[in-house]
Motif scaffolding. Structure first.
Motif, PDB file in Angstrom:
ATOM      1  N   PHE A 294      63.510  13.663  25.615  1.00 15.77           N
ATOM      2  CA  PHE A 294      62.730  14.604  24.809  1.00 15.77           C
ATOM      3  C   PHE A 294      62.148  13.934  23.568  1.00 15.77           C
ATOM      4  CE2 PHE A 294      65.115  17.642  27.363  1.00 15.77           C
ATOM      5  CZ  PHE A 294      64.126  18.564  27.659  1.00 15.77           C
ATOM      6  N   LEU A 295      62.855  12.957  23.037  1.00 14.32           N
ATOM      7  CA  LEU A 295      62.319  12.201  21.906  1.00 14.32           C
ATOM      8  C   LEU A 295      61.042  11.470  22.311  1.00 14.32           C
ATOM      9  CD1 LEU A 295      63.199  11.495  18.933  1.00 14.32           C
ATOM     10  CD2 LEU A 295      64.041   9.338  19.872  1.00 14.32           C
ATOM     11  N   ILE A 296      61.066  10.855  23.506  1.00 12.69           N
ATOM     12  CA  ILE A 296      59.886  10.145  24.023  1.00 12.69           C
ATOM     13  C   ILE A 296      58.753  11.129  24.307  1.00 12.69           C
ATOM     14  CG2 ILE A 296      59.006   8.758  25.951  1.00 12.69           C
ATOM     15  CD1 ILE A 296      61.831   7.533  26.142  1.00 12.69           C
ATOM     16  N   MET A 297      59.109  12.322  24.823  1.00 14.06           N
ATOM     17  CA  MET A 297      58.083  13.337  25.071  1.00 14.06           C
ATOM     18  C   MET A 297      57.385  13.735  23.774  1.00 14.06           C
ATOM     19  SD  MET A 297      57.814  14.012  28.297  1.00 14.06           S
ATOM     20  CE  MET A 297      56.906  15.549  28.259  1.00 14.06           C
ATOM     21  N   GLY A 298      58.173  13.944  22.718  1.00 15.97           N
ATOM     22  CA  GLY A 298      57.586  14.299  21.440  1.00 15.97           C
ATOM     23  C   GLY A 298      56.700  13.196  20.891  1.00 15.97           C
ATOM     24  N   PHE A 299      57.155  11.955  21.027  1.00 17.10           N
ATOM     25  CA  PHE A 299      56.389  10.811  20.526  1.00 17.10           C
ATOM     26  C   PHE A 299      55.062  10.678  21.266  1.00 17.10           C
ATOM     27  CE2 PHE A 299      55.358   6.309  20.016  1.00 17.10           C
ATOM     28  CZ  PHE A 299      55.609   6.122  18.663  1.00 17.10           C
ATOM     29  N   SER A 300      55.095  10.819  22.608  1.00 20.57           N
ATOM     30  CA  SER A 300      53.872  10.692  23.403  1.00 20.57           C
ATOM     31  C   SER A 300      52.933  11.876  23.170  1.00 20.57           C
ATOM     32  CB  SER A 300      54.205  10.569  24.889  1.00 20.57           C
ATOM     33  OG  SER A 300      54.942  11.693  25.332  1.00 20.57           O
ATOM     34  N   LEU A 301      53.504  13.064  22.957  1.00 17.07           N
ATOM     35  CA  LEU A 301      52.673  14.225  22.612  1.00 17.07           C
ATOM     36  C   LEU A 301      51.975  13.988  21.278  1.00 17.07           C
ATOM     37  CD1 LEU A 301      51.609  17.095  22.955  1.00 17.07           C
ATOM     38  CD2 LEU A 301      53.789  17.949  22.059  1.00 17.07           C
ATOM     39  N   GLY A 302      52.686  13.357  20.355  1.00 15.29           N
ATOM     40  CA  GLY A 302      52.070  12.998  19.085  1.00 15.29           C
ATOM     41  C   GLY A 302      50.885  12.074  19.276  1.00 15.29           C
ATOM     42  N   GLY A 303      51.017  11.134  20.220  1.00 13.70           N
ATOM     43  CA  GLY A 303      49.893  10.234  20.522  1.00 13.70           C
ATOM     44  C   GLY A 303      48.700  10.975  21.070  1.00 13.70           C
ATOM     45  N   PHE A 304      48.961  11.961  21.944  1.00 14.47           N
ATOM     46  CA  PHE A 304      47.862  12.747  22.507  1.00 14.47           C
ATOM     47  C   PHE A 304      47.169  13.569  21.426  1.00 14.47           C
ATOM     48  CE2 PHE A 304      46.418  16.827  24.305  1.00 14.47           C
ATOM     49  CZ  PHE A 304      45.424  16.349  25.145  1.00 14.47           C
ATOM     50  N   ILE A 305      47.972  14.189  20.566  1.00 16.29           N
ATOM     51  CA  ILE A 305      47.386  15.002  19.491  1.00 16.29           C
ATOM     52  C   ILE A 305      46.556  14.131  18.553  1.00 16.29           C
ATOM     53  CG2 ILE A 305      47.937  16.417  17.471  1.00 16.29           C
ATOM     54  CD1 ILE A 305      50.359  17.476  19.027  1.00 16.29           C
ATOM     55  N   MET A 306      47.052  12.924  18.251  1.00 14.21           N
ATOM     56  CA  MET A 306      46.288  12.030  17.376  1.00 14.21           C
ATOM     57  C   MET A 306      44.982  11.601  18.050  1.00 14.21           C
ATOM     58  SD  MET A 306      46.006  10.761  14.457  1.00 14.21           S
ATOM     59  CE  MET A 306      47.609  11.265  13.835  1.00 14.21           C
ATOM     60  N   ALA A 307      45.015  11.374  19.355  1.00 11.91           N
ATOM     61  CA  ALA A 307      43.778  11.046  20.076  1.00 11.91           C
ATOM     62  C   ALA A 307      42.799  12.214  20.015  1.00 11.91           C
ATOM     63  CB  ALA A 307      44.099  10.708  21.536  1.00 11.91           C
ATOM     64  N   PHE A 308      43.335  13.427  20.111  1.00 16.63           N
ATOM     65  CA  PHE A 308      42.514  14.636  19.970  1.00 16.63           C
ATOM     66  C   PHE A 308      41.839  14.669  18.598  1.00 16.63           C
ATOM     67  CE2 PHE A 308      42.709  19.082  18.304  1.00 16.63           C
ATOM     68  CZ  PHE A 308      41.666  19.617  19.051  1.00 16.63           C
ATOM     69  N   HIS A 309      42.607  14.338  17.550  1.00 16.78           N
ATOM     70  CA  HIS A 309      42.045  14.315  16.197  1.00 16.78           C
ATOM     71  C   HIS A 309      40.972  13.236  16.058  1.00 16.78           C
ATOM     72  CE1 HIS A 309      44.788  17.293  14.960  1.00 16.78           C
ATOM     73  NE2 HIS A 309      45.845  16.531  14.735  1.00 16.78           N
ATOM     74  N   ILE A 310      41.255  12.055  16.586  1.00 16.25           N
ATOM     75  CA  ILE A 310      40.316  10.938  16.448  1.00 16.25           C
ATOM     76  C   ILE A 310      38.990  11.258  17.134  1.00 16.25           C
ATOM     77  CG2 ILE A 310      39.874   8.530  17.118  1.00 16.25           C
ATOM     78  CD1 ILE A 310      42.865   8.011  16.717  1.00 16.25           C
ATOM     79  N   TYR A 311      39.093  11.767  18.380  1.00 19.61           N
ATOM     80  CA  TYR A 311      37.870  12.093  19.119  1.00 19.61           C
ATOM     81  C   TYR A 311      37.097  13.211  18.417  1.00 19.61           C
ATOM     82  CZ  TYR A 311      34.833  13.390  23.034  1.00 19.61           C
ATOM     83  OH  TYR A 311      33.749  13.663  23.811  1.00 19.61           O
ATOM     84  N   SER A 312      37.833  14.214  17.933  1.00 18.62           N
ATOM     85  CA  SER A 312      37.183  15.322  17.227  1.00 18.62           C
ATOM     86  C   SER A 312      36.513  14.827  15.953  1.00 18.62           C
ATOM     87  CB  SER A 312      38.217  16.401  16.882  1.00 18.62           C
ATOM     88  OG  SER A 312      38.823  16.908  18.045  1.00 18.62           O
ATOM     89  N   TYR A 313      37.181  13.910  15.255  1.00 24.54           N
ATOM     90  CA  TYR A 313      36.626  13.380  14.003  1.00 24.54           C
ATOM     91  C   TYR A 313      35.339  12.604  14.259  1.00 24.54           C
ATOM     92  CZ  TYR A 313      36.497  11.081   9.442  1.00 24.54           C
ATOM     93  OH  TYR A 313      36.117  10.641   8.204  1.00 24.54           O
ATOM     94  N   ILE A 314      35.358  11.765  15.292  1.00 24.14           N
ATOM     95  CA  ILE A 314      34.157  11.005  15.637  1.00 24.14           C
ATOM     96  C   ILE A 314      33.028  11.948  16.054  1.00 24.14           C
ATOM     97  CG2 ILE A 314      33.204   9.379  17.332  1.00 24.14           C
ATOM     98  CD1 ILE A 314      35.899   7.949  17.284  1.00 24.14           C
TER      99      ILE A 314
END
Length: 759
Positions: free
Chosen positions: A78-98
């Protein structure tokens, strides 16, 4: 006064409504709905996955809600799931920002503009996180039957994983994320005074005087924004800021975000490439998050380059790629049957197949050999006056069918003093059922030869161990990077892909079949120490059945041609005959089981070394129970069976009961009616096989002089609908399968088998 008070109240309400509508998070949500359909599609798929509304039949929800790491559901998974979900959310932010940052020019005036953007862009991610955590709690408590306290610890682990990723992201962007004041070297007071015309224009501003008004004509209105978790600020005007200066702010932020993206992409590829290392085999749900992250980042890069032409470019790229793969055979990777020699390529055409299968000498030799096997069977059961001969047909259905098969066979042996397996002559079927039967037979064989066996509980524990997570992990991290890695199988070398990893994990779970070839079963079957097994994967090219056995079974592929004046459609092909120069007996047992269980898209179709090339997939495509093979075998030896036995017992182990309900196709939505011709065929696929099977059983009863007894064990329709047809079982699924033997129908079947074999 009352009228003035009413007007004032309306103004306050209007102002409040305006502030809500033009609140930055709300405006971002509107903009996503209007222009960001690709990202919304990713979120929609994830919402459907975790809520159990998409892929639940194949156990996709379990990949997210009960992730497995290092063989177990635990805090690390579950720790890894949370970490990878964080990566997806950050990618969402980056793409949205661009994609959107230039629509909100006030960001350039904020300290750490990208981080402020991320905070205001958390509406959709926050809703998903809340949904995800609630679904984890419900699934683990209701399906995995876990204690609430343990589940809360796992939920905390998800949040910790998210927090750790966010901290790492913040540490990175704090160092590199700059605003107009840092880039220009001017203070905030300077620009405020400039906007109020209290300071003369500097040389820097004079050069850009004409570009100062309305930096972007199409900017979205924002009145307020979140400056931190507990503070809402007013968005300032940017009309008095230089256009190129603001562009520099967004450009440097885009560059920094791209570097962050690149680091994540390299990490993703590294995990996929070095997945031989056990601790890098992260939960499959995490790998799906990472895959979506990678795709979002690729879209982000493409948008940075092509802007409004991105969708056009993607369509052209897909069409071009499809053309190149077809024209020049690029990236057309193949999955192999391990142990088979791929250097020689026999002809796969009607003439060659007919010549091989209709060879009278081959047919006679195969009949002779099987008469000898039948004689050995009779000698093994000589203590019984005219024993009944048992044929077992077991259906496909992933791990639910595998566990059901092991459970029923074990129980039947326990109530018949092991007579069931001893009197069983042939086992046929598809997918998970045959894997379960092969595992049960293997343990039985060890007992026959004095090797250490495992008890029934241990057998059921092993067969129900997860296979979906490593399989889905292989799919998500893409097979492409693995196909350049090689696997030495002794005589031959093959490339690795998810098919190889499936076999590897299957062998590890069952703790057997390591290095086993179908040749290893020739003598035990020949001497009737164990029942025969015939695998029958379907040939994708033309729908034929490929029969795999260590014994000679040409007679099963032979057809009487005297009735036909033209060509005859030969349905069955003997694997060992067609590939007689390709070391067919060296085929790995695990590969034979996998070929028989290759459900489309989940496992790769296996290609075989013929000319032209053929591919095979799940036996259930043609015969989900293997009854066709059993009946043809009985028909070929009906006279011998009549003379030496007191009848035939056909036992069917079904992962679902026969469906008799008739659906009303007149009801439903317009869209559902449009797809009725397709869904009707697919939905009745197994029903059509049941119609054919019942007809064949009736024909056999008419042609066979002896007694025929048919016994059926099935999971009830309600339970099998709830238990996913996947390579994963929850604790609740396992308990439901165990309980199914207690149903009235199955209890009657147990009694019938006991009466037939003991009396």
């Amino acid at each position: 006064m009352a009228e003035e008070s009413s007007i004032q109240e309306r103004r306050i309400n209007s102002k409040f409504f305006t502030r809500v509508i033009y609140f930055f998070p709300v405006q971002l949500l509107f903009l996503h709905i209007k222009r960001n359909h690709i990202l919304l599609l990713f979120w929609l798929v994830l919402f459907l996955y975790v809520s159990g509304n998409l892929g639940v039949g194949f156990g996709i929800d379990t990949l997210f809600l009960a992730p497995i790491y290092m063989g177990e559901i635990g805090a690390w998974s579950f720790l890894i799931m949370g970490f990878s979900l964080g990566g997806f959310i950050m990618a969402f932010h980056i793409y949205s920002y661009i994609l959107f940052s230039r629509d909100f020019t006030f960001l350039a005036t904020l300290s750490r503009p990208f981080l402020k953007f991320c905070l205001n862009n958390m509406l959709i991610p926050s809703l998903f996180i809340l949904t995800y955590l609630v679904q984890i709690f419900l699934f683990l408590t209701e399906e995995e039957l876990m204690n609430s306290g343990i589940v809360f610890i796992y939920i905390i682990c998800v949040l910790v994983g998210l927090f750790v990723f966010y901290i790492l992201s913040i540490l990175y962007f704090i160092q590199f994320n700059k605003n107009v004041f840092v880039i220009s070297g001017k203070t905030e007071t300077y620009f405020e005074n400039l906007g109020n015309d209290k300071v003369k224009e500097s040389n820097f501003i004079k050069k850009k005087k004409n570009s100062r008004v309305n930096v972007y004509k199409n900017t979205w209105r924002v009145d307020t924004y979140l400056s931190n978790f507990f503070s809402i600020n007013i968005a300032r005007s940017t009309k008095h800021y230089d256009k190129e200066l603001i562009q520099k702010v967004f450009t440097q932020n885009h560059v920094n975000a791209s570097i962050f993206e690149l680091a994540l992409i390299i990490s993703f590829l590294g995990i996929g490439f070095f997945r031989d290392i056990s601790w890098l085999n992260i939960p499959a749900g995490a790998s799906i998050f990472l895959l979506f992250t990678l795709l979002i980042m690729l879209f982000s890069v493409l948008y940075s380059w092509f802007k409004g032409w991105t969708l056009t470019f993607l369509i052209l790229a897909i069409v071009s790629f499809n053309f190149l793969t077809n024209r020049f055979h690029l990236f057309q990777f193949r999955n192999y049957a391990y142990g088979l020699n791929y250097d020689l390529k026999p002809k796969y055409d009607h003439e060659n197949i007919s010549e091989l299968q209709q060879d009278k000498l081959k047919v006679e030799n195969s009949i002779k050999e099987n008469i000898e096997i039948l004689t050995h069977w009779s000698q093994k059961n000589k203590g019984i006056n005219k024993p009944k001969m048992v044929f077992i047909n077991t259906s496909g259905g992933g791990l639910r069918s595998a566990l059901w098969t092991v459970h029923v066979l074990n129980f039947l042996d326990s109530i018949t003093n092991q007579r069931l397996t001893k009197q069983t002559h042939l086992i046929t079927g598809a997918s998970g059922g045959m894997i379960g039967a092969a595992f049960y037979r293997e343990n039985y064989k060890k007992g026959i030869y004095g090797e250490t066996i495992v008890n029934s509980n241990e057998m059921k524990r092993r067969i129900s161990k997860d296979l979906l997570n490593p399989l889905a992990f292989s799919i998500a991290t893409t097979d492409m990077f693995y196909r350049f890695k090689k696997h030495d199988d002794g005589k031959y070398i093959y490339t690795k892909d998810r098919g190889w990893f499936f076999e590897k994990n299957l062998i590890e779970n069952l703790n057997c079949f390591e290095g086993k070839r179908i040749l290893d079963y020739k003598l035990p079957e020949y001497h009737s120490d164990i029942p025969m097994m015939i695998f029958s994967p379907s040939v994708v090219n033309d729908g034929r059945r490929l029969l795999i056995s260590p014994q000679k079974i040409t007679f099963l592929c032979n057809t009487d041609t005297s009735l036909f004046s033209g060509k005859i459609a030969l349905e069955n092909i003997e694997f060992s005959t067609l590939f007689n120069k390709n070391d067919p007996q060296y085929l790995k047992m695990s590969s034979a089981m996998r070929m028989n269980a290759t459900f489309p898209y989940i496992l790769p179709m296996v290609f075989l070394p013929s000319e032209p090339k053929i591919e095979v997939m799940d036996a259930g495509l043609r015969d989900n129970l293997g009854l066709t093979t059993s009946i043809k075998y009985i028909d070929n030896f009906k006279n011998w069976i009549y003379e030496h036995t007191s009848g035939v017992v056909i036992i069917q182990l079904r992962d679902r009961e026969k469906k008799t309900k008739i659906k009303d196709k007149q009801s439903g939505s317009l869209i559902s009616k449009l797809f009725t011709p397709l869904t009707n065929v697919y939905g009745n696929f197994l029903k059509i096989q049941d119609y054919r099977n019942d007809e064949m059983l009736n024909q056999l009863k008419s042609s066979f002089k002896g007694d025929i007894h048919y016994v059926e064990f099935s999971l009830k329709e309600g339970s099998s609908d709830e238990i996913s047809m996947s390579w994963h079982l929850t604790s609740k699924d396992i308990n439901q399968i165990y309980e199914q033997l207690n149903t009235e129908e199955n209890q009657k079947s147990l009694q019938k088998v006991s009466d037939l074999l003991l009396h």
